[in-house]
Scaffold this motif. Sequence first.
Motif, PDB file in Angstrom:
ATOM      1  N   GLN A  26      45.688  10.760 -36.930  1.00 16.58           N
ATOM      2  CA  GLN A  26      46.817  10.121 -37.619  1.00 16.58           C
ATOM      3  C   GLN A  26      46.241   9.071 -38.561  1.00 16.58           C
ATOM      4  O   GLN A  26      45.381   8.282 -38.162  1.00 16.58           O
ATOM      5  N   ALA A  27      46.706   9.092 -39.801  1.00 14.69           N
ATOM      6  CA  ALA A  27      46.190   8.165 -40.809  1.00 14.69           C
ATOM      7  C   ALA A  27      47.346   7.522 -41.552  1.00 14.69           C
ATOM      8  O   ALA A  27      48.381   8.155 -41.759  1.00 14.69           O
ATOM      9  N   ALA A  28      47.156   6.262 -41.948  1.00  9.36           N
ATOM     10  CA  ALA A  28      48.206   5.551 -42.682  1.00  9.36           C
ATOM     11  C   ALA A  28      47.585   4.560 -43.650  1.00  9.36           C
ATOM     12  O   ALA A  28      46.466   4.074 -43.428  1.00  9.36           O
ATOM     13  N   ALA A  29      48.322   4.251 -44.703  1.00 13.68           N
ATOM     14  CA  ALA A  29      47.912   3.201 -45.643  1.00 13.68           C
ATOM     15  C   ALA A  29      48.218   1.854 -45.001  1.00 13.68           C
ATOM     16  O   ALA A  29      49.272   1.689 -44.379  1.00 13.68           O
ATOM     17  N   VAL A  30      47.295   0.908 -45.119  1.00 15.62           N
ATOM     18  CA  VAL A  30      47.490  -0.435 -44.558  1.00 15.62           C
ATOM     19  C   VAL A  30      47.028  -1.473 -45.572  1.00 15.62           C
ATOM     20  O   VAL A  30      46.138  -1.208 -46.376  1.00 15.62           O
ATOM     21  N   GLU A  31      47.635  -2.650 -45.525  1.00 19.78           N
ATOM     22  CA  GLU A  31      47.306  -3.715 -46.482  1.00 19.78           C
ATOM     23  C   GLU A  31      46.508  -4.852 -45.861  1.00 19.78           C
ATOM     24  O   GLU A  31      45.942  -5.663 -46.570  1.00 19.78           O
ATOM     25  N   SER A  32      46.492  -4.939 -44.518  1.00 21.49           N
ATOM     26  CA  SER A  32      45.820  -6.071 -43.870  1.00 21.49           C
ATOM     27  C   SER A  32      45.260  -5.620 -42.522  1.00 21.49           C
ATOM     28  O   SER A  32      45.749  -4.644 -41.946  1.00 21.49           O
ATOM     29  N   PRO A  33      44.252  -6.335 -41.995  1.00 19.32           N
ATOM     30  CA  PRO A  33      43.735  -5.998 -40.669  1.00 19.32           C
ATOM     31  C   PRO A  33      44.836  -6.027 -39.598  1.00 19.32           C
ATOM     32  O   PRO A  33      44.866  -5.157 -38.721  1.00 19.32           O
ATOM     33  N   ARG A  56      39.409   0.634 -43.084  1.00 18.42           N
ATOM     34  CA  ARG A  56      38.713  -0.068 -44.159  1.00 18.42           C
ATOM     35  C   ARG A  56      39.757  -0.634 -45.097  1.00 18.42           C
ATOM     36  O   ARG A  56      40.663   0.064 -45.526  1.00 18.42           O
ATOM     37  N   ILE A  57      39.614  -1.949 -45.383  1.00 18.49           N
ATOM     38  CA  ILE A  57      40.470  -2.636 -46.360  1.00 18.49           C
ATOM     39  C   ILE A  57      39.515  -3.479 -47.198  1.00 18.49           C
ATOM     40  O   ILE A  57      39.104  -4.552 -46.786  1.00 18.49           O
TER      41      ILE A  57
END
Length: 198
Positions: A26-33, A56-57
């Motif tokens: 499962q993968a998702a876009a994230v903006e912060s840790p 990774r961000i």
Amino acid sequence: MSGALSTLARASSHQEEIKKSRFLVQAAAVESPGQALAFLREASDPAATHNCWAYRIGQDYRFNDDGEPGGTAGRPILQAIEGQDMDRVAVVVTRWYGGIKLGAGGLVRAYGGTAAECLRRAERVPIVAMTQLAVHCDFAELALLRARLREWQADIEQEVFGTAGVALQLRLPDNHVAEAQRRISDITRGRSVAKRLD
């Protein structure tokens, strides 16, 4: 990471069976840790044998083998993210053990390979570098300025009305900054200079 970076347009998943073990990615876009860790908690299945993950961000990254031998799960997932030129992405690979040991090389291939396949199939969007600008204008110029925002793909993040006019904080793509600064100077007849905040 070589070319232009991209992130996921929407959450994505992929499932594979390898030597009787079931792997769910499962993968998702994230903006912060914090957002990445929240997604990882939500996507993990406590009933599964392992929930291995990486995110990774920008320069910020972490990975976890969740009980698999060191370096056989989390790092290969991170390498899959980097190998797909992706950023601002979190990936969880959940494994239900099927009774056949894969060995260290087999685990690296299973975790890295299923993560890479999920990201390869996912719809992606390019990451656009953004800039914040601070602008001050007269009340009379505000409508003119607002009318130009769409051309620069700019959003107003903050708007403060004072006795001498309006202070705005804009967020826009880097490649529109020079034109926006030039046009703001024109609209305000040189009285206002749009300053970068970063």
